[in-house]
Design a protein around this motif. Structure first.
Motif, PDB file in Angstrom:
ATOM      1  N   LYS A 153       0.237  -1.620   0.435  1.00  0.00           N
ATOM      2  CA  LYS A 153       0.248   0.026  -0.374  1.00  0.00           C
ATOM      3  C   LYS A 153       0.917   1.375  -0.040  1.00  0.00           C
ATOM      4  O   LYS A 153       0.211   3.077  -0.230  1.00  0.00           O
ATOM      5  CB  LYS A 153      -0.972   0.230   1.035  1.00  0.00           C
ATOM      6  N   ASN A 154       2.164   0.569   0.299  1.00  0.00           N
ATOM      7  CA  ASN A 154       3.387   2.364   0.471  1.00  0.00           C
ATOM      8  C   ASN A 154       3.517   2.705  -0.986  1.00  0.00           C
ATOM      9  O   ASN A 154       4.304   1.337  -1.507  1.00  0.00           O
ATOM     10  CB  ASN A 154       4.043   1.638   1.437  1.00  0.00           C
ATOM     11  N   ALA A 199       3.582  13.492  -0.700  1.00  0.00           N
ATOM     12  CA  ALA A 199       4.402  13.940   0.243  1.00  0.00           C
ATOM     13  C   ALA A 199       3.401  15.275   1.067  1.00  0.00           C
ATOM     14  O   ALA A 199       3.955  15.345   1.946  1.00  0.00           O
ATOM     15  CB  ALA A 199       5.435  13.733   0.813  1.00  0.00           C
ATOM     16  N   ASN A 208       0.209  15.351   1.937  1.00  0.00           N
ATOM     17  CA  ASN A 208      -0.389  13.696   3.106  1.00  0.00           C
ATOM     18  C   ASN A 208       0.289  13.525   3.737  1.00  0.00           C
ATOM     19  O   ASN A 208       2.025  14.093   3.788  1.00  0.00           O
ATOM     20  CB  ASN A 208      -0.648  12.402   2.109  1.00  0.00           C
ATOM     21  N   PRO A 209      -0.387  13.412   4.611  1.00  0.00           N
ATOM     22  CA  PRO A 209       1.107  12.753   6.213  1.00  0.00           C
ATOM     23  C   PRO A 209       1.696  11.881   6.318  1.00  0.00           C
ATOM     24  O   PRO A 209       2.217  11.147   6.232  1.00  0.00           O
ATOM     25  CB  PRO A 209       0.216  13.221   6.867  1.00  0.00           C
ATOM     26  N   THR A 210       0.731  11.206   4.902  1.00  0.00           N
ATOM     27  CA  THR A 210       1.775   9.941   5.063  1.00  0.00           C
ATOM     28  C   THR A 210       1.113   9.004   3.178  1.00  0.00           C
ATOM     29  O   THR A 210       0.891  10.200   2.256  1.00  0.00           O
ATOM     30  CB  THR A 210       0.032   8.219   5.575  1.00  0.00           C
ATOM     31  N   LEU A 211       2.157   8.452   2.841  1.00  0.00           N
ATOM     32  CA  LEU A 211       1.562   7.570   1.327  1.00  0.00           C
ATOM     33  C   LEU A 211       1.457   6.251   1.859  1.00  0.00           C
ATOM     34  O   LEU A 211       1.553   5.943  -0.035  1.00  0.00           O
ATOM     35  CB  LEU A 211       3.672   7.236   1.417  1.00  0.00           C
ATOM     36  N   GLU A 212       0.619   5.941   2.552  1.00  0.00           N
ATOM     37  CA  GLU A 212      -0.165   4.797   2.548  1.00  0.00           C
ATOM     38  C   GLU A 212      -1.069   5.129   1.270  1.00  0.00           C
ATOM     39  O   GLU A 212      -1.895   6.854   0.998  1.00  0.00           O
ATOM     40  CB  GLU A 212      -1.119   4.050   3.399  1.00  0.00           C
ATOM     41  N   SER A 213      -1.550   4.177   0.208  1.00  0.00           N
ATOM     42  CA  SER A 213      -2.340   4.630  -0.812  1.00  0.00           C
ATOM     43  C   SER A 213      -3.842   5.033  -0.625  1.00  0.00           C
ATOM     44  O   SER A 213      -4.318   5.709  -0.784  1.00  0.00           O
ATOM     45  CB  SER A 213      -2.304   3.986  -2.373  1.00  0.00           C
ATOM     46  N   GLU A 257      -4.892   5.750   2.281  1.00  0.00           N
ATOM     47  CA  GLU A 257      -5.081   7.278   3.175  1.00  0.00           C
ATOM     48  C   GLU A 257      -4.590   7.974   2.155  1.00  0.00           C
ATOM     49  O   GLU A 257      -6.312   9.525   2.615  1.00  0.00           O
ATOM     50  CB  GLU A 257      -4.166   7.144   4.652  1.00  0.00           C
ATOM     51  N   ASN A 301      -8.478  10.962   1.873  1.00  0.00           N
ATOM     52  CA  ASN A 301      -8.237  12.133   1.647  1.00  0.00           C
ATOM     53  C   ASN A 301      -8.226  13.065   0.619  1.00  0.00           C
ATOM     54  O   ASN A 301      -9.388  14.085   0.493  1.00  0.00           O
ATOM     55  CB  ASN A 301      -6.203  12.504   2.696  1.00  0.00           C
TER      56      ASN A 301
END
Length: 111
Positions: free
Chosen positions: A21-22, A94, A97-102, A104, A108
């Motif tokens: 997912k990352n 990045a 977005n606070p995360t690199l999970e697809s 999330e 968002n």
């Protein structure tokens, strides 16, 4: 045996693209799969002949074709440039977005 290892590398990269997912891990998985494909191409191209097509005393032998080497070098350069372009895109994502999970990122950015 070598073919099995190369196919395992291709499959590991393929399943990494699907299951991870990352986004950075997806890019690395794509690079692993590309390396496996290039290795398989080199394996197939090396079976044609062992001698280089240069002047020598040996006549009527199976020469290795230099064209696959040029194609592989081109594929490596193109793969590197695509990987760099995707990493720049991930860096821009990045920032927002606070995360690199697809999952999330999709959550968002969905209205």
């Amino acid at each position: 045996m070598l073919e099995a290892c190369i196919f395992a590398t291709i499959l590991c990269g393929f399943f990494g693209i699907i299951l991870k997912k990352n986004l950075v891990m997806k890019i690395i998985s794509m690079d692993v799969m590309s390396t496996g494909v290039i290795a398989y191409y080199v394996l197939i191209a090396s079976r044609d002949g062992l001698f280089t097509p240069i002047f020598s005393e040996v006549k009527n032998v199976a020469y290795s074709d230099p064209v696959p080497q040029a194609v592989i070098l081109t594929a490596i350069v193109i793969g590197f440039s695509i990987q760099a372009l995707m990493l720049v895109g991930v860096m821009k994502l990045a920032r927002d977005n606070p995360t690199l999970e697809s999952n999330e990122i999709e959550k968002n950015n969905t209205p």
